[in-house]
Scaffold this motif. Structure first.
Motif, PDB file in Angstrom:
ATOM      1  N   GLN A 445       0.841  -1.090  -0.017  1.00 21.58           N
ATOM      2  CA  GLN A 445      -0.088  -0.057   0.119  1.00 21.58           C
ATOM      3  C   GLN A 445       0.792   1.229   0.115  1.00 21.58           C
ATOM      4  O   GLN A 445       0.431   2.299  -0.460  1.00 21.58           O
ATOM      5  N   ASP A 446       2.012   1.287   0.722  1.00 21.38           N
ATOM      6  CA  ASP A 446       2.833   2.561   0.987  1.00 21.38           C
ATOM      7  C   ASP A 446       4.195   2.178   0.147  1.00 21.38           C
ATOM      8  O   ASP A 446       4.923   1.586   0.233  1.00 21.38           O
ATOM      9  N   ASP A 447       4.178   3.184  -0.799  1.00 21.49           N
ATOM     10  CA  ASP A 447       5.540   3.457  -1.801  1.00 21.49           C
ATOM     11  C   ASP A 447       6.337   3.537  -0.947  1.00 21.49           C
ATOM     12  O   ASP A 447       7.903   2.962  -1.259  1.00 21.49           O
ATOM     13  N   GLU A 448       6.576   4.341   0.250  1.00 18.40           N
ATOM     14  CA  GLU A 448       7.561   4.853   0.826  1.00 18.40           C
ATOM     15  C   GLU A 448       8.116   3.576   1.679  1.00 18.40           C
ATOM     16  O   GLU A 448       9.491   2.887   1.687  1.00 18.40           O
ATOM     17  N   MET A 449       7.457   2.637   2.152  1.00 20.24           N
ATOM     18  CA  MET A 449       7.523   1.402   2.768  1.00 20.24           C
ATOM     19  C   MET A 449       8.191   0.495   1.827  1.00 20.24           C
ATOM     20  O   MET A 449       9.259  -0.081   2.136  1.00 20.24           O
ATOM     21  N   LYS A 450       7.647   0.503   0.739  1.00 22.99           N
ATOM     22  CA  LYS A 450       8.335  -0.455  -0.159  1.00 22.99           C
ATOM     23  C   LYS A 450       9.765  -0.073  -0.691  1.00 22.99           C
ATOM     24  O   LYS A 450      10.661  -0.900  -0.902  1.00 22.99           O
ATOM     25  N   LYS A 451       9.738   1.323  -0.702  1.00 28.12           N
ATOM     26  CA  LYS A 451      11.315   1.794  -1.052  1.00 28.12           C
ATOM     27  C   LYS A 451      12.268   1.359   0.006  1.00 28.12           C
ATOM     28  O   LYS A 451      13.387   0.855  -0.376  1.00 28.12           O
ATOM     29  N   ASN A 452      11.720   1.817   1.191  1.00 28.01           N
ATOM     30  CA  ASN A 452      12.636   1.315   2.295  1.00 28.01           C
ATOM     31  C   ASN A 452      12.944  -0.159   2.563  1.00 28.01           C
ATOM     32  O   ASN A 452      14.095  -0.621   2.463  1.00 28.01           O
ATOM     33  N   ILE A 453      11.974  -0.933   2.219  1.00 25.88           N
ATOM     34  CA  ILE A 453      12.268  -2.436   2.252  1.00 25.88           C
ATOM     35  C   ILE A 453      13.337  -2.986   0.944  1.00 25.88           C
ATOM     36  O   ILE A 453      14.186  -3.563   1.513  1.00 25.88           O
ATOM     37  N   ASN A 454      13.070  -2.520  -0.012  1.00 25.62           N
ATOM     38  CA  ASN A 454      13.781  -2.639  -1.184  1.00 25.62           C
ATOM     39  C   ASN A 454      15.440  -2.197  -0.788  1.00 25.62           C
ATOM     40  O   ASN A 454      16.372  -3.001  -0.984  1.00 25.62           O
ATOM     41  N   GLN A 455      15.323  -1.071  -0.321  1.00 29.37           N
ATOM     42  CA  GLN A 455      16.756  -0.448   0.129  1.00 29.37           C
ATOM     43  C   GLN A 455      17.460  -1.295   1.082  1.00 29.37           C
ATOM     44  O   GLN A 455      18.924  -1.570   1.062  1.00 29.37           O
ATOM     45  N   ILE A 456      16.689  -1.784   2.106  1.00 24.21           N
ATOM     46  CA  ILE A 456      17.405  -2.500   3.071  1.00 24.21           C
ATOM     47  C   ILE A 456      17.721  -3.922   2.614  1.00 24.21           C
ATOM     48  O   ILE A 456      18.874  -4.387   2.886  1.00 24.21           O
ATOM     49  N   LYS A 457      16.964  -4.650   1.711  1.00 27.55           N
ATOM     50  CA  LYS A 457      17.249  -5.806   0.906  1.00 27.55           C
ATOM     51  C   LYS A 457      18.559  -5.701   0.123  1.00 27.55           C
ATOM     52  O   LYS A 457      19.529  -6.538   0.455  1.00 27.55           O
ATOM     53  N   SER A 458      18.715  -4.698  -0.487  1.00 28.51           N
ATOM     54  CA  SER A 458      19.909  -4.553  -1.493  1.00 28.51           C
ATOM     55  C   SER A 458      21.023  -4.303  -0.370  1.00 28.51           C
ATOM     56  O   SER A 458      22.267  -4.598  -0.598  1.00 28.51           O
ATOM     57  N   LEU A 459      21.018  -3.603   0.852  1.00 29.49           N
ATOM     58  CA  LEU A 459      21.985  -3.623   1.695  1.00 29.49           C
ATOM     59  C   LEU A 459      22.366  -4.865   2.197  1.00 29.49           C
ATOM     60  O   LEU A 459      23.277  -5.106   2.367  1.00 29.49           O
ATOM     61  N   LEU A 460      21.222  -5.590   2.470  1.00 26.50           N
ATOM     62  CA  LEU A 460      21.609  -6.799   2.858  1.00 26.50           C
ATOM     63  C   LEU A 460      22.212  -8.077   1.941  1.00 26.50           C
ATOM     64  O   LEU A 460      23.171  -8.700   2.193  1.00 26.50           O
ATOM     65  N   LEU A 461      22.125  -7.777   0.692  1.00 30.32           N
ATOM     66  CA  LEU A 461      22.593  -8.446  -0.270  1.00 30.32           C
ATOM     67  C   LEU A 461      23.883  -7.863  -0.941  1.00 30.32           C
ATOM     68  O   LEU A 461      24.470  -8.746  -1.628  1.00 30.32           O
ATOM     69  N   GLU A 462      24.134  -6.883  -0.459  1.00 28.76           N
ATOM     70  CA  GLU A 462      25.475  -6.241  -1.238  1.00 28.76           C
ATOM     71  C   GLU A 462      26.607  -6.980  -0.813  1.00 28.76           C
ATOM     72  O   GLU A 462      26.592  -7.182   0.461  1.00 28.76           O
ATOM     73  N   GLN A 463      27.329  -7.142  -1.648  1.00 24.82           N
ATOM     74  CA  GLN A 463      28.687  -7.977  -1.454  1.00 24.82           C
ATOM     75  C   GLN A 463      29.715  -7.032  -1.338  1.00 24.82           C
ATOM     76  O   GLN A 463      30.662  -7.570  -0.936  1.00 24.82           O
ATOM     77  N   HIS A 464      29.513  -5.855  -1.440  1.00 21.23           N
ATOM     78  CA  HIS A 464      30.932  -4.822  -1.339  1.00 21.23           C
ATOM     79  C   HIS A 464      30.625  -3.553  -0.735  1.00 21.23           C
ATOM     80  O   HIS A 464      29.384  -3.056  -1.006  1.00 21.23           O
ATOM     81  N   GLN A 465      31.602  -2.982  -0.436  1.00 19.25           N
ATOM     82  CA  GLN A 465      31.537  -1.386  -0.247  1.00 19.25           C
ATOM     83  C   GLN A 465      30.255  -0.968   0.426  1.00 19.25           C
ATOM     84  O   GLN A 465      29.330  -0.515  -0.086  1.00 19.25           O
TER      85      GLN A 465
END
Ligand code: ADP
Ligand code: MG
Length: 465
Positions: A445-465
């Motif tokens: 429902q909430d774009d902001e929430m979606k964006k936050n979660i996607n960003q956190i996910k990419s932080l978690l999956l990030e392999q470098h820097q």
């Protein structure tokens, strides 16, 4: 020494006793890869940190890392596993380039920025590979790109220029491109907010603030990356504010990047926010399919060109990769490198089902994401202490991140609901269910929430820097 000064990292992974003998492993590399490859590549890798299930290896440049990852990663992992079975992942850190090894990227030559005698120079480097020519235009970055170029033509017209967007969408690339464009005629300073703080603290300790101030204030183009880093750091904000004002006063161009818009920067003084928003704010959004495909094709051409080798990825495969990588461009390039590596090793043209297998392999790394890691990344992301996030307090600014962490723990680990509950200060599994439901709903429902979660996910999956 500076070069060992890494970001505080991965405190959430408990460090085991060091057991690996790097020299021994190097000997094994030499045997496996042969002298030629060994001396050009493997020998230059150092062991930075050893954890129970993964290693951080040091490499001299980004390019070096990409090359190693695309060609040798699987074999390296296989080799180190012979020495320690529990290892299942390798991460790379870029560490200072060895001066004797300048044939890869001649940073020294290309950079004629400001003549500073001390170590700040080391961090004021522009990467010649991140320029306007190889930045691909798409709907999501069109505006940011065109204003980045306009800034170069009309200094001080858009001041400050503020570029915002999520992880891996090209902010640093654009900032770097602006720096490259302007450096021959201007005194360009390019620094991340984190390095800015590092030098700030160092100058305080050395009682050398005068030099610090002079140094930053003499630039005519001041580019600062990832400004969100100053959130919650009062004295740093104070210093930044003064630097900012005096640069504006003398008509210097300022360019800033951040992972969010100025008004969304919490824990930053209002006067700074309004200063940041006072020029032009442009946004980079997530790439659409077309841009992703264009980037893949361009990267393939680059690799072919550089290494004089033919890379055959048919259109289905390109489409597949573009579709798989949802969140950011850095991830997209990572996946592409793996796929190319695989096709080299197996010496055949890939079909989509091969790619599916390769990606399964990549995504299986998600399994090593732990509840601890999620908790740490989430609390960092929202800038709240971990102990508060786990506490019994129910205020919204704590409860939401807590629920997000529970939701991600359910989605990204194999832990059961009761297990997750226990790790959140012994909460009941029904609390976890509630959190998962709530966040699932808000995600839709909430774009902001979606964006936050996607960003956190990419932080978690990030392999470098
Ligand atoms: P950010 O600073 O926003 O996290 P980066 O600038 O580091 O992201 O970009 C991540 C990677 O994706 C870099 O390798 C960068 O060169 C590449 N990249 C991002 N956008 C583009 C683009 N439009 N064209 C080509 N490469 C891109
Ligand atoms: Mg960046």
């Amino acid at each position: 020494m500076e070069k060992n000064n890494f970001k505080k990292q991965n405190a959430y992974v408990s460090e085991e006793e060091k057991t690996l003998d790097w020299n021994e492993i190097q000997t094994a590399f030499k045997k496996t890869f042969g002298t030629e490859i060994y001396t050009s590549w493997l020998q230059k890798i150092s062991l930075v940190k050893e954890y129970n299930d993964y290693l951080i290896l040091g490499v001299p440049t980004r390019f070096f890392r990409d090359w190693i990852v695309s060609r040798y990663l699987d074999k390296i992992l296989e080799q180190v596993k012979n020495f320690k079975l529990s290892l299942n992942r390798i991460e790379f850190k870029i560490i200072e380039e060895d001066k004797s090894n300048t044939d890869l990227i001649k940073i020294e030559e290309i950079n004629k920025i400001t003549e500073i005698k001390d170590s700040i120079l080391n961090y004021n480097r522009l990467n010649p590979k991140l320029n306007f020519n190889n930045f691909i235009k798409g709907k999501s970055n069109d505006i940011a790109l065109s204003y980045s170029k306009k800034v170069c033509e009309h200094l001080s017209r858009y001041n400050p220029l503020y570029i915002c967007g999520g992880v891996g969408l090209g902010k640093t690339h654009l900032l770097n491109a602006i720096g490259l464009e302007l450096q021959s005629e201007n005194n360009v300073m390019f620094i991340s907010a984190e390095r800015f703080m590092y030098h700030f603290i160092k100058s305080i300790k050395k009682n050398d603030m005068v030099n610090f101030k002079d140094f930053f204030r003499k630039s005519s183009v001041f580019i600062i990356d990832d400004i969100q880093f100053i959130r919650g750091k009062e004295s740093l904000q104070e210093e930044f504010f003064h630097t900012f004002n005096s640069l504006m006063d003398k008509g210097s161009q300022i360019i800033i990047s951040a992972d969010r818009s100025p008004m969304k920067l919490d824990r930053i003084q209002e006067r700074i926010k309004s200063r940041l928003a006072g020029g032009l704010v442009v946004d980079i959004e997530s790439p659409d399919l077309e841009l992703k495909k264009n980037i893949i094709n361009k990267k393939i051409l680059e690799i072919q060109d550089q290494f004089k080798e033919n890379i055959n990825l048919n259109e289905d495969v390109v489409n597949f990769i573009a579709n798989e990588s949802k969140t950011n461009i850095r991830e997209l390039i990572g996946i592409l490198n793996r796929v190319i590596a695989f096709s080299r090793v197996n010496n055949k043209e890939l079909v989509v089902s091969d790619c599916r297998n390769i990606l399964k392999d990549i995504f299986s790394q998600i399994k090593v994401i732990t509840v601890d890691k999620i908790q740490n990344v989430v609390s960092n992301y929202f800038n709240i202490p971990l102990s508060d996030m786990l506490s019994q307090r129910r205020s919204r600014p704590l409860a939401r991140p807590r629920q997000i962490a529970m939701y991600l723990a359910k989605k990204m680990t194999t832990r059961s609901l009761p297990e997750i509950g226990r790790r959140f200060a012994n909460r009941d599994h029904t609390t976890v269910i509630h959190a998962v439901k709530t966040i699932t709903r808000l995600f839709d429902q909430d774009d902001e929430m979606k964006k936050n979660i996607n960003q956190i996910k990419s932080l978690l999956l990030e392999q470098h820097q």
